[in-house]
Design an enzyme around this catalytic site. Structure first.
Site, short mmCIF file in Angstrom:
data_model
loop_
_atom_site.label_atom_id
_atom_site.label_comp_id
_atom_site.label_asym_id
_atom_site.label_seq_id
_atom_site.Cartn_x
_atom_site.Cartn_y
_atom_site.Cartn_z
N HIS A 15 0.88 -1.17 0.00
CA HIS A 15 0.00 0.00 0.00
C HIS A 15 0.92 1.22 0.00
CE1 HIS A 15 -3.03 2.86 1.19
NE2 HIS A 15 -3.95 1.93 1.13
N ARG A 60 -5.38 10.06 -1.57
CA ARG A 60 -4.88 10.32 -2.93
C ARG A 60 -6.06 10.51 -3.88
NH1 ARG A 60 -2.72 6.01 -5.14
NH2 ARG A 60 -3.23 4.62 -3.44
#
Ligand code: FAD
Length: 570
Positions: free
Chosen positions: A236, A258
């Site tokens: 991740h 994000r």
């Protein structure tokens, strides 16, 4: 040694283990069912840690075909398509069951329908959630249901070895350590579920809970089972980097940051993602993790050796509103996510590989069933965010029902192989008979090997180096003992056993990564950067043979759709 008998034994109390208990009980309430857990029921494992949510095609404009295609394309065509189909179809009834039968309550739209949010790699907003604490909702409700039934609990019981029948052709039971006393326990059972949840905690930075050390996968290897896709370890991109002395380092800062427009910055304060991918920070996990790793290798790093995530350009108040939990978690570690910068680093998150199993959760060893993150084949080369908890709950349900039927019709108690019990006990007690040494140094070395040479970017030289280093580390561990003044809660002993399993499974990851000479999904070889012909995709199969990891490959069967085709009507 204490001996216990139970018709059905479930190892692990994550989503897979708890749903298996409930379904076994539903289909055969008169059977004795026991769940054994390394920690406390409902308080350990990764399902509890699920933040983002649960993928399921519910909306009228979405479809199981669409969810399936996202899963297969995300998995780079390595998935077992029948397992993936079971996942996407089973998720629909499973999410209803979680709400209607077990009392989970997920976030709603104003019209009362279940709210579904966007997650990376998916063509539709299909992730069901309860704020960013979805896992706590699921596990709390399932644990209450298990507590309410006459299901036996062996808490603080660590499974250490599968014990086969005296004839060697079936499973007779599982050897365990009662962590509270240090006593060895043999649980004999007609049917056993492996649901200990994998967990790549052999990497310096990792997200899974500390109780996970790939015990189930290591036990499966030692029992002669085949593990597939072991090279596929998902990183991740945004693990929190809070310094070397805190367990908060490595924990996930969710992908939605994000997605909402967050920037990743190098140590120089400049954005860099556009240099790697036109989608910038919104590229998929593997691409962003690789770009971040490259930037770190170039030395463009923060004081702690990572990179920054910055959200303040979106407006601090908006960030506080949108990411309440994340903002609080960062504040707990001294970072201001809303108005400042937070140091981050890619972090090992999930293992797509695991035990080979069939759609009914049976394995090659009669009496042993498997579900959840211990298994391989559902996700292929990459797991979509939101497909992990769906996987464990959908297959946990199937396993529970199948084990109940098996225990009633075919299963039997087998006399255990007493020689195997004696050997397993000897192995488990090995460190108690050696002079105590420095396990922390061994753990650090394991982190270093896996992070540097079997991590986000791999090549032949690094993987060969790791293979040799892991063999040496295993020998070093064998020569290292632990204090034996008390066996009750002897955490050094359990640390040793954790490391033993992690090193074995790390060897499987490394050898599988050597065998895969192309790049796809989570596996990237700088010496083989291209993806081979998808139409001739094959998956790796690892097994333990005479102390070494042996690898072969098997062609993927495109049972529902071939590369270049789609199940969707245009
Ligand atoms: C921080 C984080 C966030 C995540 N977010 C998401 C998300 O948003 N969506 C999603 O789909 N997935 C997410 N995942 C992945 C998801 O948590 C897993 O895919 C899934 O929950 C695994 O379920 P499981 O039942 O297989 O294992 P787990 O839930 O991990 O349970 C494993 C159980 O086995 C026990 N155990 C381990 N070893 C032994 C042993 N030797 N003996 C006895 N018991 C043992 C453990 O104590 C635990 O009870 C996330 C993972 C993490 C770490």
């Amino acid at each position: 040694m204490n001996r216990i008998r139970t018709d059905i034994l479930v190892l692990g109390s994550g989503g897979a283990g708890l749903l298996a208990c409930l379904h076994a009980h539903k289909y055969a309430p008169d059977l004795s069912i026991t769940v054994a857990v390394k920690g406390l029921l409902g308080k350990c494992g990764c399902t509890r840690m699920v933040q983002g949510g649960y993928n399921v095609a519910l909306a009228p404009d979405d479809s199981v075909e669409r969810h399936f295609m996202d899963t297969i394309e995300g998995g780079k065509w390595l998935n077992n398509q029948e397992l993936a189909w079971t996942l996407v179809t089973g998720a629909q009834s499973c999410i209803r069951e979680l709400e209607n039968e077990h009392g989970c309550f997920f976030d709603r739209n104003p019209d009362g329908t279940i709210h579904q949010k966007a997650f990376a790699g998916q063509s539709f907003d299909r992730t069901v959630h309860k704020g960013d604490l979805t896992g706590i909702e699921i596990i709390n409700r399932l644990a209450e249901q298990v507590w309410a039934r006459n299901i036996n609990r062996l808490e603080d019981h660590r499974a250490i070895e599968f014990i086969k029948s005296a004839g060697g052709d079936a499973l007779a039971g599982v050897l365990m350590i009662d962590i509270r006393s240090g006593e060895i326990v043999l649980v004999q059972s007609k049917a056993v579920l492996l649901a200990t949840g994998g967990g790549p905690t052999m990497y310096r930075y990792h997200t899974p809970s500390g109780d996970k050390s790939c015990d189930g996968m290591a036990m499966a290897l030692r029992a002669g089972l085949v593990l597939r896709d072991m090279e596929m370890v998902q990183f991740h991109p945004t693990g929190l980097l809070a310094g070397p002395d805190t367990r908060m380092t490595g924990t996930v800062l969710e992908e939605g940051l994000r997605g909402a427009g967050g920037y990743l910055l190098g140590g120089d304060g400049e954005r860099f993602m556009q240099n790697y991918d036109p989608s910038g920070e919104r590229a998929t996990r593997d691409i962003v993790s690789r770009a971040m790793y490259e930037e770190i290798r170039r030395g463009n790093t923060t004081p702690l050796g990572g990179l920054y995530i910055e959200m303040k350009h979106l407006g601090a108040d908006k960030v506080r509103r949108m990411f309440k939990g994340m903002v609080q978690r960062c504040a707990d570690c001294g970072f201001d996510l809303a108005a400042g910068r937070v140091e981050v680093i890619p972090t090992a998150h999930y293992m797509m590989g695991g035990v080979m199993f069939d759609g009914d959760c049976s394995t090659a060893l009669p009496g042993l069933f498997a579900a959840g993150e211990d298994t391989g084949g559902v996700h292929g080369a990459n797991r979509l965010g939101g497909n992990g908890v769906a996987n464990s709950t959908v297959f946990g349900r199937i396993a529970g029902e199948r084990m109940a039927k098996w225990a009633v019709s075919e299963g039997a108690f087998h006399d255990p192989d007493e020689g195997a019990i004696a050997e397993a006990m000897k192995q488990a007690r090995l460190p108690l008979n050696r002079p105590p040494g420095d396990l922390e140094r061994i753990r650090e070395r394991l982190y270093e090997i896996m992070w540097d040479d079997v991590g986000i970017i791999r090549d032949a030289a690094g993987l060969a180096r790791a293979q040799a280093a892991l063999a040496a580390l295993d020998a070093q561990l064998e020569a290292t003992g632990v204090p034996r003044s008390s066996l009750a809660y002897n955490l050094s002993w359990h640390d040793w056993l954790n490391l033993k399993n992690l090193i074995l499974v790390s060897r499987a990851v490394t050898v599988a990564a050597i065998a895969r000479e192309d790049s796809r999904g989570a596996h990237y070889r700088s010496d083989f950067p291209l993806t081979d012909d998808l139409g001739r995709s094959a998956f790796t199969r690892a097994r333990l043979q005479a102390g070494d990891i042996a690898i072969d490959t098997e062609a993927v069967q495109f049972t529902r759709v071939r590369p270049g085709e789609s199940l969707l009507r245009t």
